[in-house]
Design an enzyme around this catalytic site. Structure first.
Site, short mmCIF file in Angstrom:
data_model
loop_
_atom_site.label_atom_id
_atom_site.label_comp_id
_atom_site.label_asym_id
_atom_site.label_seq_id
_atom_site.Cartn_x
_atom_site.Cartn_y
_atom_site.Cartn_z
N ASP A 1 -17.28 31.97 -19.18
CA ASP A 1 -17.37 32.15 -21.22
C ASP A 1 -16.78 32.92 -21.81
O ASP A 1 -15.67 33.60 -20.78
CB ASP A 1 -18.80 32.70 -21.30
CG ASP A 1 -20.28 31.91 -19.83
OD1 ASP A 1 -19.82 31.05 -20.11
OD2 ASP A 1 -20.41 32.94 -19.50
N ARG B 1 -26.40 22.66 -27.19
CA ARG B 1 -26.88 24.51 -27.26
C ARG B 1 -25.75 24.78 -28.51
O ARG B 1 -25.41 25.71 -28.63
CB ARG B 1 -26.56 24.69 -25.97
CG ARG B 1 -26.78 24.73 -24.58
CD ARG B 1 -26.54 25.20 -23.95
NE ARG B 1 -26.86 25.28 -22.82
CZ ARG B 1 -27.70 25.31 -21.88
NH1 ARG B 1 -26.53 26.39 -21.24
NH2 ARG B 1 -28.30 25.58 -20.38
N LYS C 1 -28.84 26.95 -28.36
CA LYS C 1 -29.61 26.94 -27.89
C LYS C 1 -30.96 28.56 -27.72
O LYS C 1 -29.80 29.62 -27.45
CB LYS C 1 -29.40 26.77 -26.22
CG LYS C 1 -30.68 27.01 -25.53
CD LYS C 1 -30.52 26.73 -23.94
CE LYS C 1 -31.42 26.73 -22.55
NZ LYS C 1 -31.51 26.02 -21.83
#
Ligand SMILES: *[C@@H]1O[C@H](CO)[C@@H](O)[C@H](O)[C@H]1NC(C)=O
Length: 380
Positions: free
Chosen positions: A175, A257, A260
């Site tokens: 990420d 998302r 999200k």
């Protein structure tokens, strides 16, 4: 001779160290009051190891990036098995069989016997409390590794930095920005692109007060879970009663998302420009609470997924917008749509959650097109 040498050194020093190497502006919304490294003398890491050290130590720091920090190869490569849950075409992301994920969650997906990815991308650099991480001009680039704000780190500013090229071919490859247990965090004028998994993820731990502003979330990719050049894993905002201001961001070429929202998180989404989304922008699950006002959706197939159980107050009519004033300090602004699906929801009961909080101001959606020119790194 001696004098000219000193002069040259001073001149060289002056060119890299300048008063401009400071955080610009101030956070609006929930993270208002964040100071990061404050007035600490700026430090200028020259190696990836030095950057890791400055970010992770226990001193208040203003860390200035003056070049690209390329982490690819710094921790070596990993070869492992994977799977193709989303298709086997060349434009599809492949998943790493991380901790047996493919076997457990996608037992029917075609197996991929051997993939090789960069290890540095898997886990971001830990960021301690009282840090400002800023880029100089458009030079602040971090390639192949993200950052992690965890263990209740507090008072952190990340501004004018680009995170890029974190194993974009492989889900579970890393990420860009993780917050999982923190408070008072301002992510501003950050660009994220070519990321494996989430561009920004606020995990299950309480992230408390977070402002994400003026960021460019660029989902354009050659490796997509929807196999269409649009990145699925944009922003995932869960947590424990987190307060997230999302303002003036340019979120484009994603397919899901974006964001999200779950886990009792309250999101104030204001004046963002959502563009070229081939799937959905908002996914609001049970517990998630979103007030969305003054946003523009252009070429977004679904502005939100319907009926997921979360709560949405999506400014749609003048009569309902006046309900905002008591708690947000202003009437909510209408959202605007061009060739897009629409937001629905008039959950006025969530407005009182803004009571006593720092709330970002809102402009009319007609001014939001300019976000394309102002969002992202290298613009301040
Ligand atoms: C951060 O700064 C505050 C205020 O100066 C201080 O109280 C706190 O101990 C610092 N945190 C760390 C982890 O150094």
């Amino acid at each position: 001779m001696k004098y000219s040498l000193v002069a040259a050194v001073v001149a060289a020093f002056a060119s890299s160290v300048s008063a401009a190497d400071a955080v610009k502006g101030a956070a609006e919304g929930f993270a208002k009051g964040v100071t990061g490294g404050g007035n600490a003398a700026p430090v200028y890491p020259s190696t990836t190891a030095e950057l890791i050290s400055y970010l992770g130590d226990s001193s208040a720091r203003v860390i200035v990036l003056t070049k690209t920090f390329d982490f690819t190869g710094t921790e070596g490569k990993v070869t492992s098995a994977g799977c193709s849950p989303w298709g086997t075409g060349s434009g599809c992301q492949i998943a790493i069989n991380q901790n047996g994920w493919c076997d457990r969650e996608q037992p029917k997906a075609p197996k991929v016997s051997s993939i090789t990815y960069d290890k540095a991308g898997i886990l971001g650099m830990t960021v301690g409390s009282n840090k400002s991480l800023i880029g100089q001009g458009s030079k602040g680039v971090i390639k192949g590794k993200g950052i992690r704000i965890v263990s209740n780190a507090k008072n952190i500013i990340v501004q004018n930095v680009r995170f890029t090229d974190i194993n974009p071919e492989y889900v579970w490859g890393g990420d860009a920005i993780t917050v999982d247990g923190g408070d008072l965090i301002w992510i501003d004028h950050v660009t994220t692109d070519l990321i494996a998994r989430q561009h920004i993820v606020l995990g299950n731990g309480a992230s408390n007060r977070v402002t994400i502003s003026n960021c460019e979330i660029n989902g354009a990719t050659g490796w997509s879970a929807t196999c269409d050049g649009h990145h699925y894993w944009g922003l995932y905002l869960t947590g424990s009663n987190d307060l997230v201001t999302l303002k003036d961001n340019y979120i484009h070429h994603t397919s899901g998302r974006s964001p999200k929202v779950a886990g009792n998180t309250l999101v104030h989404a204001v004046n963002n420009y959502f563009y070229a989304n081939s799937g959905h922008a908002f996914e609001v699950n049970p517990g998630g609470k979103v007030v969305a006002e003054g946003n523009v959706f252009q070429n977004v197939v679904q502005a939100m997924q319907p009926n997921l159980g979360g709560q949405m107050f999506a400014s749609a009519a003048a009569g309902t917008n006046a309900q905002c004033k008591q708690y947000l300090g202003h009437d909510c602004e209408m959202n605007a749509y061009g060739t897009s699906g629409t937001l629905t929801g008039a959950a006025a009961g969530i407005l009182s959650s803004f009571s006593g909080k720092n709330v970002a101001s809102a402009s009319a959606a007609s001014s939001v097109k300019n976000v394309v020119n102002t969002a992202g790194y290298g613009k301040i």
